[in-house]
Design a protein around this motif. Structure first.
Motif, PDB file in Angstrom:
ATOM      1  N   ARG A 169      13.651  -3.163  -0.410  1.00  0.00           N
ATOM      2  CA  ARG A 169      12.361  -3.741  -0.830  1.00  0.00           C
ATOM      3  C   ARG A 169      11.678  -2.831  -1.844  1.00  0.00           C
ATOM      4  O   ARG A 169      11.144  -3.285  -2.849  1.00  0.00           O
ATOM      5  CB  ARG A 169      11.469  -3.979   0.380  1.00  0.00           C
ATOM      6  N   GLU A 170      11.699  -1.532  -1.571  1.00  0.00           N
ATOM      7  CA  GLU A 170      11.052  -0.576  -2.469  1.00  0.00           C
ATOM      8  C   GLU A 170      11.766  -0.511  -3.817  1.00  0.00           C
ATOM      9  O   GLU A 170      11.116  -0.431  -4.867  1.00  0.00           O
ATOM     10  CB  GLU A 170      10.989   0.794  -1.804  1.00  0.00           C
ATOM     11  N   ALA A 171      13.086  -0.584  -3.801  1.00  0.00           N
ATOM     12  CA  ALA A 171      13.839  -0.599  -5.061  1.00  0.00           C
ATOM     13  C   ALA A 171      13.529  -1.866  -5.849  1.00  0.00           C
ATOM     14  O   ALA A 171      13.381  -1.826  -7.076  1.00  0.00           O
ATOM     15  CB  ALA A 171      15.337  -0.493  -4.778  1.00  0.00           C
ATOM     16  N   PHE A 172      13.412  -2.998  -5.153  1.00  0.00           N
ATOM     17  CA  PHE A 172      13.081  -4.272  -5.791  1.00  0.00           C
ATOM     18  C   PHE A 172      11.712  -4.186  -6.470  1.00  0.00           C
ATOM     19  O   PHE A 172      11.551  -4.576  -7.626  1.00  0.00           O
ATOM     20  CB  PHE A 172      13.096  -5.374  -4.726  1.00  0.00           C
ATOM     21  N   VAL A 173      10.720  -3.648  -5.743  1.00  0.00           N
ATOM     22  CA  VAL A 173       9.379  -3.503  -6.312  1.00  0.00           C
ATOM     23  C   VAL A 173       9.397  -2.539  -7.493  1.00  0.00           C
ATOM     24  O   VAL A 173       8.766  -2.777  -8.517  1.00  0.00           O
ATOM     25  CB  VAL A 173       8.369  -3.040  -5.235  1.00  0.00           C
ATOM     26  N   SER A 174      10.153  -1.465  -7.363  1.00  0.00           N
ATOM     27  CA  SER A 174      10.254  -0.479  -8.441  1.00  0.00           C
ATOM     28  C   SER A 174      10.766  -1.131  -9.728  1.00  0.00           C
ATOM     29  O   SER A 174      10.238  -0.900 -10.818  1.00  0.00           O
ATOM     30  CB  SER A 174      11.177   0.668  -8.021  1.00  0.00           C
ATOM     31  N   GLU A 175      11.798  -1.977  -9.604  1.00  0.00           N
ATOM     32  CA  GLU A 175      12.322  -2.678 -10.776  1.00  0.00           C
ATOM     33  C   GLU A 175      11.272  -3.594 -11.382  1.00  0.00           C
ATOM     34  O   GLU A 175      11.146  -3.670 -12.611  1.00  0.00           O
ATOM     35  CB  GLU A 175      13.547  -3.509 -10.377  1.00  0.00           C
ATOM     36  N   THR A 186       0.839  -1.201   0.000  1.00  0.00           N
ATOM     37  CA  THR A 186       0.000   0.000   0.000  1.00  0.00           C
ATOM     38  C   THR A 186       0.871   1.248   0.000  1.00  0.00           C
ATOM     39  O   THR A 186       0.605   2.206  -0.732  1.00  0.00           O
ATOM     40  CB  THR A 186      -0.942  -0.015   1.219  1.00  0.00           C
ATOM     41  N   ARG A 187       1.936   1.246   0.793  1.00  0.00           N
ATOM     42  CA  ARG A 187       2.852   2.385   0.833  1.00  0.00           C
ATOM     43  C   ARG A 187       3.597   2.517  -0.500  1.00  0.00           C
ATOM     44  O   ARG A 187       3.811   3.624  -1.000  1.00  0.00           O
ATOM     45  CB  ARG A 187       3.832   2.224   1.991  1.00  0.00           C
ATOM     46  N   ALA A 188       3.966   1.409  -1.095  1.00  0.00           N
ATOM     47  CA  ALA A 188       4.723   1.429  -2.347  1.00  0.00           C
ATOM     48  C   ALA A 188       3.905   1.981  -3.506  1.00  0.00           C
ATOM     49  O   ALA A 188       4.467   2.557  -4.435  1.00  0.00           O
ATOM     50  CB  ALA A 188       5.227   0.029  -2.688  1.00  0.00           C
ATOM     51  N   ILE A 189       2.595   1.831  -3.447  1.00  0.00           N
ATOM     52  CA  ILE A 189       1.736   2.340  -4.527  1.00  0.00           C
ATOM     53  C   ILE A 189       1.968   3.837  -4.705  1.00  0.00           C
ATOM     54  O   ILE A 189       2.139   4.317  -5.830  1.00  0.00           O
ATOM     55  CB  ILE A 189       0.253   2.040  -4.248  1.00  0.00           C
ATOM     56  N   ALA A 190       1.992   4.571  -3.607  1.00  0.00           N
ATOM     57  CA  ALA A 190       2.193   6.026  -3.692  1.00  0.00           C
ATOM     58  C   ALA A 190       3.588   6.353  -4.204  1.00  0.00           C
ATOM     59  O   ALA A 190       3.770   7.292  -4.986  1.00  0.00           O
ATOM     60  CB  ALA A 190       1.969   6.659  -2.324  1.00  0.00           C
ATOM     61  N   GLN A 191       4.573   5.570  -3.795  1.00  0.00           N
ATOM     62  CA  GLN A 191       5.949   5.837  -4.198  1.00  0.00           C
ATOM     63  C   GLN A 191       6.208   5.460  -5.652  1.00  0.00           C
ATOM     64  O   GLN A 191       7.116   5.992  -6.278  1.00  0.00           O
ATOM     65  CB  GLN A 191       6.917   5.086  -3.285  1.00  0.00           C
ATOM     66  N   GLN A 192       5.433   4.534  -6.187  1.00  0.00           N
ATOM     67  CA  GLN A 192       5.640   4.045  -7.548  1.00  0.00           C
ATOM     68  C   GLN A 192       4.667   4.657  -8.551  1.00  0.00           C
ATOM     69  O   GLN A 192       4.615   4.232  -9.690  1.00  0.00           O
ATOM     70  CB  GLN A 192       5.478   2.512  -7.595  1.00  0.00           C
ATOM     71  N   ALA A 193       3.896   5.646  -8.139  1.00  0.00           N
ATOM     72  CA  ALA A 193       2.784   6.154  -8.944  1.00  0.00           C
ATOM     73  C   ALA A 193       3.166   6.455 -10.393  1.00  0.00           C
ATOM     74  O   ALA A 193       2.431   6.111 -11.312  1.00  0.00           O
ATOM     75  CB  ALA A 193       2.175   7.382  -8.289  1.00  0.00           C
ATOM     76  N   ILE A 194       4.305   7.063 -10.619  1.00  0.00           N
ATOM     77  CA  ILE A 194       4.653   7.437 -11.992  1.00  0.00           C
ATOM     78  C   ILE A 194       5.154   6.252 -12.808  1.00  0.00           C
ATOM     79  O   ILE A 194       5.219   6.330 -14.030  1.00  0.00           O
ATOM     80  CB  ILE A 194       5.703   8.567 -12.019  1.00  0.00           C
ATOM     81  N   ALA A 195       5.471   5.133 -12.137  1.00  0.00           N
ATOM     82  CA  ALA A 195       6.004   3.974 -12.854  1.00  0.00           C
ATOM     83  C   ALA A 195       4.911   3.073 -13.419  1.00  0.00           C
ATOM     84  O   ALA A 195       5.187   2.251 -14.284  1.00  0.00           O
ATOM     85  CB  ALA A 195       6.908   3.157 -11.920  1.00  0.00           C
ATOM     86  N   PHE A 196       3.683   3.207 -12.937  1.00  0.00           N
ATOM     87  CA  PHE A 196       2.608   2.323 -13.380  1.00  0.00           C
ATOM     88  C   PHE A 196       2.119   2.698 -14.768  1.00  0.00           C
ATOM     89  O   PHE A 196       2.055   3.881 -15.109  1.00  0.00           O
ATOM     90  CB  PHE A 196       1.410   2.403 -12.431  1.00  0.00           C
ATOM     91  N   PRO A 197       1.742   1.686 -15.557  1.00  0.00           N
ATOM     92  CA  PRO A 197       1.068   1.998 -16.825  1.00  0.00           C
ATOM     93  C   PRO A 197      -0.197   2.816 -16.561  1.00  0.00           C
ATOM     94  O   PRO A 197      -0.892   2.595 -15.569  1.00  0.00           O
ATOM     95  CB  PRO A 197       0.723   0.612 -17.388  1.00  0.00           C
TER      96      PRO A 197
END
Length: 108
Positions: A97-103, A56-67
Motif C-alpha cells: 500500500r505504501e509503495a502504491f501511494v509513493s508511486e 496519516t502514517r504515509a505522510i511522514a514516510q512520503q515527506a521528501i516526495a511531496f512538492p
C-alpha cells in the motif's frame, strides 16, 4: 473540530460524531462517553477509517516526495486518495500500500 496540541491549533478529523468516543476512548473519561451507544461499523466504514489512519502514517514516510509548495491538507488528500485506491486494487499488505501511494505521489 479544532484542537490545541502542544500549544498549536490544529484540525481534528473524524467522520461520524458517534465515532469520537470510540476513537478517543484512551483519552476520554468514562463519563465523557456517556450517552453514546455502541457503534456498529460496516466493513466499508472500517476501510475508510483505516485508509485515513494509513494516509496519516504515509505522510511522514512520503515527506521528501511531496512538492515543496504542498501544505498539510494537500499531503493528506494525496495519501488518502492513494490509500483508497490501494483498497480498491485489493492491496492489503502495508508495504504494498505504501509503495502504491509513493508511486502516485511521485506521478503528481
Amino acid at each position: 473540530m479544532q484542537a490545541l496540541n502542544g500549544g498549536r491549533l490544529g484540525l481534528l478529523r473524524f467522520y461520524d460524531p458517534r465515532l469520537f468516543p470510540v476513537l478517543f476512548s484512551h483519552v476520554l473519561q468514562p463519563e465523557q462517553c456517556e450517552g453514546v451507544g455502541p457503534v456498529a461499523l460496516s466493513d466499508a466504514q472500517v476501510d475508510i477509517l483505516g485508509c485515513a489512519a494509513d494516509a496519516t502514517r504515509a505522510i511522514a514516510q512520503q515527506a521528501i516526495a511531496f512538492p515543496l509548495q504542498w501544505g498539510a491538507e494537500q499531503r493528506f488528500q494525496a495519501c488518502y486518495r492513494g490509500m483508497l485506491e490501494a483498497c480498491r486494487e485489493g492491496l492489503l499488505v502495508d508495504v504494498e500500500r505504501e509503495a502504491f501511494v509513493s508511486e502516485q505521489v511521485r506521478d503528481v
